[in-house]
Design a protein around this motif. Structure first.
Motif, PDB file in Angstrom:
ATOM      1  N   ILE A   1       0.844  -1.166   0.042  1.00 57.31           N
ATOM      2  CA  ILE A   1       0.153  -0.245  -0.001  1.00 57.31           C
ATOM      3  C   ILE A   1       1.042   1.103   0.186  1.00 57.31           C
ATOM      4  N   ALA A   2       0.287   2.309  -0.399  1.00 55.15           N
ATOM      5  CA  ALA A   2       0.812   3.675  -0.158  1.00 55.15           C
ATOM      6  C   ALA A   2       0.919   4.231   1.279  1.00 55.15           C
ATOM      7  N   GLY A   3       2.016   4.815   1.763  1.00 53.10           N
ATOM      8  CA  GLY A   3       1.998   5.075   3.177  1.00 53.10           C
ATOM      9  C   GLY A   3       3.398   5.403   3.535  1.00 53.10           C
ATOM     10  N   LEU A   4       3.403   5.330   5.014  1.00 55.95           N
ATOM     11  CA  LEU A   4       4.787   5.721   5.549  1.00 55.95           C
ATOM     12  C   LEU A   4       5.446   4.586   6.248  1.00 55.95           C
ATOM     13  N   VAL A   5       6.730   4.260   6.121  1.00 53.09           N
ATOM     14  CA  VAL A   5       7.370   3.080   6.630  1.00 53.09           C
ATOM     15  C   VAL A   5       7.580   3.512   8.297  1.00 53.09           C
ATOM     16  N   VAL A   6       6.789   2.865   9.062  1.00 49.49           N
ATOM     17  CA  VAL A   6       6.866   3.040  10.533  1.00 49.49           C
ATOM     18  C   VAL A   6       7.753   2.115  11.339  1.00 49.49           C
ATOM     19  N   GLU A   7       8.256   0.937  10.645  1.00 49.02           N
ATOM     20  CA  GLU A   7       9.103  -0.047  11.344  1.00 49.02           C
ATOM     21  C   GLU A   7       9.786  -0.817  10.393  1.00 49.02           C
ATOM     22  N   ARG A   8      11.094  -0.958  10.530  1.00 43.95           N
ATOM     23  CA  ARG A   8      12.113  -1.756   9.695  1.00 43.95           C
ATOM     24  C   ARG A   8      12.841  -2.559  10.652  1.00 43.95           C
ATOM     25  N   HIS A   9      12.976  -3.991  10.379  1.00 42.20           N
ATOM     26  CA  HIS A   9      13.592  -4.785  11.026  1.00 42.20           C
ATOM     27  C   HIS A   9      14.527  -5.652  10.189  1.00 42.20           C
ATOM     28  N   VAL A  10      15.282  -5.172   9.229  1.00 38.36           N
ATOM     29  CA  VAL A  10      16.108  -5.907   8.154  1.00 38.36           C
ATOM     30  C   VAL A  10      17.238  -4.750   7.772  1.00 38.36           C
ATOM     31  N   ASN A  11      18.320  -5.310   7.713  1.00 38.26           N
ATOM     32  CA  ASN A  11      19.747  -4.850   7.461  1.00 38.26           C
ATOM     33  C   ASN A  11      20.367  -5.650   6.276  1.00 38.26           C
ATOM     34  N   ASP A  12      21.097  -4.861   5.296  1.00 37.39           N
ATOM     35  CA  ASP A  12      21.773  -5.719   4.392  1.00 37.39           C
ATOM     36  C   ASP A  12      22.749  -6.886   4.951  1.00 37.39           C
ATOM     37  N   GLY A  13      22.584  -8.064   3.973  1.00 31.39           N
ATOM     38  CA  GLY A  13      23.342  -9.020   4.467  1.00 31.39           C
ATOM     39  C   GLY A  13      22.608 -10.085   5.484  1.00 31.39           C
ATOM     40  N   GLU A  14      21.475  -9.766   5.973  1.00 31.20           N
ATOM     41  CA  GLU A  14      20.950 -10.794   6.985  1.00 31.20           C
ATOM     42  C   GLU A  14      20.205 -11.685   6.346  1.00 31.20           C
ATOM     43  N   ALA A  15      20.010 -12.799   6.906  1.00 27.20           N
ATOM     44  CA  ALA A  15      19.418 -14.072   6.586  1.00 27.20           C
ATOM     45  C   ALA A  15      17.697 -13.783   6.929  1.00 27.20           C
ATOM     46  N   LEU A  16      16.851 -14.304   6.124  1.00 23.93           N
ATOM     47  CA  LEU A  16      15.415 -13.811   6.554  1.00 23.93           C
ATOM     48  C   LEU A  16      14.810 -14.922   6.147  1.00 23.93           C
ATOM     49  N   GLY A  17      13.763 -14.922   7.273  1.00 27.45           N
ATOM     50  CA  GLY A  17      12.780 -16.089   7.124  1.00 27.45           C
ATOM     51  C   GLY A  17      11.580 -15.840   7.098  1.00 27.45           C
ATOM     52  N   SER A  18      10.543 -15.858   8.146  1.00 26.40           N
ATOM     53  CA  SER A  18       9.182 -15.607   7.865  1.00 26.40           C
ATOM     54  C   SER A  18       8.767 -14.193   8.871  1.00 26.40           C
ATOM     55  N   ASP A  19       9.732 -13.575   9.428  1.00 25.54           N
ATOM     56  CA  ASP A  19       9.617 -12.620  10.421  1.00 25.54           C
ATOM     57  C   ASP A  19       9.202 -11.160   9.532  1.00 25.54           C
ATOM     58  N   THR A  20       8.528 -10.304  10.181  1.00 23.71           N
ATOM     59  CA  THR A  20       8.338  -9.148   9.646  1.00 23.71           C
ATOM     60  C   THR A  20       9.433  -8.348   9.319  1.00 23.71           C
ATOM     61  N   LEU A  21       9.374  -7.674   8.116  1.00 22.51           N
ATOM     62  CA  LEU A  21      10.846  -7.055   7.789  1.00 22.51           C
ATOM     63  C   LEU A  21      10.339  -5.421   7.796  1.00 22.51           C
ATOM     64  N   PHE A  22       9.157  -5.100   7.282  1.00 19.32           N
ATOM     65  CA  PHE A  22       8.691  -3.680   7.367  1.00 19.32           C
ATOM     66  C   PHE A  22       7.068  -3.593   7.856  1.00 19.32           C
ATOM     67  N   VAL A  23       6.899  -2.247   8.450  1.00 21.10           N
ATOM     68  CA  VAL A  23       5.553  -1.997   8.678  1.00 21.10           C
ATOM     69  C   VAL A  23       4.983  -0.727   8.115  1.00 21.10           C
ATOM     70  N   ILE A  24       4.280  -0.733   7.065  1.00 23.45           N
ATOM     71  CA  ILE A  24       3.835   0.454   6.453  1.00 23.45           C
ATOM     72  C   ILE A  24       2.507   0.640   6.615  1.00 23.45           C
ATOM     73  N   ALA A  25       2.352   2.076   7.094  1.00 21.00           N
ATOM     74  CA  ALA A  25       0.882   2.568   7.621  1.00 21.00           C
ATOM     75  C   ALA A  25       0.398   3.919   6.648  1.00 21.00           C
ATOM     76  N   ASP A  26      -0.907   3.655   6.431  1.00 29.82           N
ATOM     77  CA  ASP A  26      -1.223   4.876   5.473  1.00 29.82           C
ATOM     78  C   ASP A  26      -1.958   5.808   6.643  1.00 29.82           C
ATOM     79  N   LEU A  27      -1.292   6.836   6.968  1.00 25.07           N
ATOM     80  CA  LEU A  27      -1.373   7.896   8.023  1.00 25.07           C
ATOM     81  C   LEU A  27      -2.599   8.915   7.419  1.00 25.07           C
ATOM     82  N   SER A  28      -3.195   8.738   6.229  1.00 26.50           N
ATOM     83  CA  SER A  28      -4.044   9.948   5.839  1.00 26.50           C
ATOM     84  C   SER A  28      -5.407  10.198   6.694  1.00 26.50           C
ATOM     85  N   GLN A  29      -5.561   8.899   7.343  1.00 23.77           N
ATOM     86  CA  GLN A  29      -6.525   9.015   8.644  1.00 23.77           C
ATOM     87  C   GLN A  29      -5.863   8.420   9.827  1.00 23.77           C
ATOM     88  N   VAL A  30      -6.217   8.566  11.082  1.00 20.90           N
ATOM     89  CA  VAL A  30      -5.650   8.090  12.227  1.00 20.90           C
ATOM     90  C   VAL A  30      -6.807   8.021  13.161  1.00 20.90           C
TER      91      VAL A  30
END
Length: 305
Positions: A126-155
Motif C-alpha cells: 500500500i501507499a504510506g509511511l514506513v513506521v518500522e524496519r527490521h532488516v539490514n543488508d546481508g541478513e538471513a530472512l525467514g518469515s519475520d516481519t521486515l517492514f511495517v507500512i501505515a497509511d496515515l492519511s486518517q488516524v
C-alpha cells in the motif's frame, strides 16, 4: 488616562466622561457602584480598534457540558500492513528506512532466494509511511516481519473515559481533540465506544477518526479531548472573555451612552466559551469581549487616584 502598556499611543490619550447611575433593573447588591468621582471609560471607534476592544450583544446560548479525557493517536488498523519475505533468502539491498514515504508497488528490499539464488523484490503493498524496519543488508530472512507500512492519511484518536462519565455517551457525539491546550481543538465525532471497561485500566475505550492529510498527527502522540455529554440552552450568556473579577465579583464592562462601566453579575452554568447570566444583564445589552482586561486595568487605576 489608561496606564497599561498594552495600549497604543493613540489609545493612551483616552478621555473620561462622567456618567450617572445605570438605569439597569439589576438590584444594587448585584452591582458595582461607581463613586461620584469615578467616570465611565469613553472610547471612540479608532481608540477601540487600537486597543482591540471587541463588543458583543448579550443573548441566548447553549452551555455545553463536557468531560475531559486523555489518550493517544494510533494508526487505523485496516490501513497498516506487515511485510515479510515470500521466500527465505539473504537481504542484498535494503532500499527504505523508517519515516520514508512509499507508493504502492514501490521496492522496499531486494532479496536473494536461498532456493534459486536469484534476486527478487519485496514491494510495498500500500501507499504510506514506513513506521518500522527490521532488516539490514546481508541478513538471513525467514518469515519475520521486515517492514511495517501505515497509511496515515486518517488516524484514530484512542481515548479512555471512566465508567461513571460514560453514561449517556453515544456514537456520533462531538469530541474536541487537543494536541496541546494552546491551540484550537480539532472537532471530531465518536465512532466507537467499547461495550465494556478495560479490566486492568478500569476505563472504557473510545475512538474518533481524524483526517490527517496534513500529517499533523503521529501514532503514539499524546492528546487530550473534551467530550460533549450534554447541552443546556440558557436565555442569557456572555463570552468567557468578557468576564473580569472586580472586588471578588464576576463582572463585565457594559457599553452605555457615556462609555464603558462595570456591572456585577450573578452567574450560573458555564463551559469553555460561555457563562450563563442569571442576573445583572438584559438581552441585547452590549459588553466588551476582546481585551476587556484593559478596561479593568483603567477602572482600577482610576480608583487609586
Amino acid at each position: 488616562m489608561i496606564r497599561t502598556p498594552f495600549l497604543t499611543p493613540a489609545v493612551l490619550a483616552l478621555t473620561l466622561s462622567a456618567c450617572g447611575p445605570s438605569t439597569s433593573p439589576v438590584a444594587p447588591s448585584d452591582r458595582i457602584e461607581a463613586p461620584a468621582a469615578r467616570a465611565a471609560i469613553k472610547l471612540d471607534d479608532q481608540q477601540r480598534r487600537d486597543a482591540g476592544i471587541e463588543i458583543a450583544s448579550v443573548g441566548a446560548a447553549s452551555i455545553i457540558e463536557v468531560v475531559p479525557v486523555y489518550g493517544h493517536i494510533a494508526a487505523v488498523a485496516d490501513r497498516v500492513r506487515h511485510v515479510a519475505a515470500r521466500y527465505p533468502g539473504i537481504a542484498r539491498r535494503v532500499m527504505k528506512n523508517i519515516g520514508d514515504s512509499v507508493a504502492a508497488g514501490e521496492t522496499l528490499l531486494i532479496v536473494e532466494s536461498n532456493d534459486s539464488l536469484q534476486p527478487y523484490r519485496i514491494k510495498a503493498p500500500i501507499a504510506g509511511l514506513v513506521v518500522e524496519r527490521h532488516v539490514n543488508d546481508g541478513e538471513a530472512l525467514g518469515s519475520d516481519t521486515l517492514f511495517v507500512i501505515a497509511d496515515l492519511s486518517q488516524v484514530w484518536a484512542q481515548l479512555e473515559v471512566f465508567p461513571r462519565d460514560a453514561v449517556g455517551l453515544q456514537i456520533g457525539q462531538r469530541v474536541d481533540i487537543h494536541a496541546d491546550r494552546t491551540q484550537a481543538p480539532v472537532q471530531a465525532q465518536l465512532d466507537y465506544i467499547a461495550p465494556s471497561s478495560d479490566p486492568q485500566r478500569r476505563s472504557i475505550p473510545l475512538r474518533a477518526t481524524l483526517d490527517n492529510a496534513s500529517g499533523r498527527w503521529r501514532p503514539g502522540q499524546f492528546i487530550s479531548a473534551d467530550l460533549e455529554i450534554a447541552a443546556h440552552d440558557v436565555a442569557l450568556a456572555v463570552s468567557q472573555a468578557a468576564i473580569q473579577d472586580l472586588d471578588g465579583q464576576a463582572s463585565v464592562f457594559v457599553e452605555t451612552a457615556a462609555g464603558f462601566v462595570p456591572r456585577a453579575l450573578r452567574t450560573g452554568k458555564r463551559d469553555r466559551r460561555h457563562v450563563e447570566v442569571i442576573d445583572g444583564l438584559q438581552a441585547g445589552e452590549r459588553v466588551a469581549v476582546g481585551n476587556s482586561f484593559l478596561l479593568k486595568s483603567e477602572w482600577l487605576a482610576e480608583a487609586e487616584d
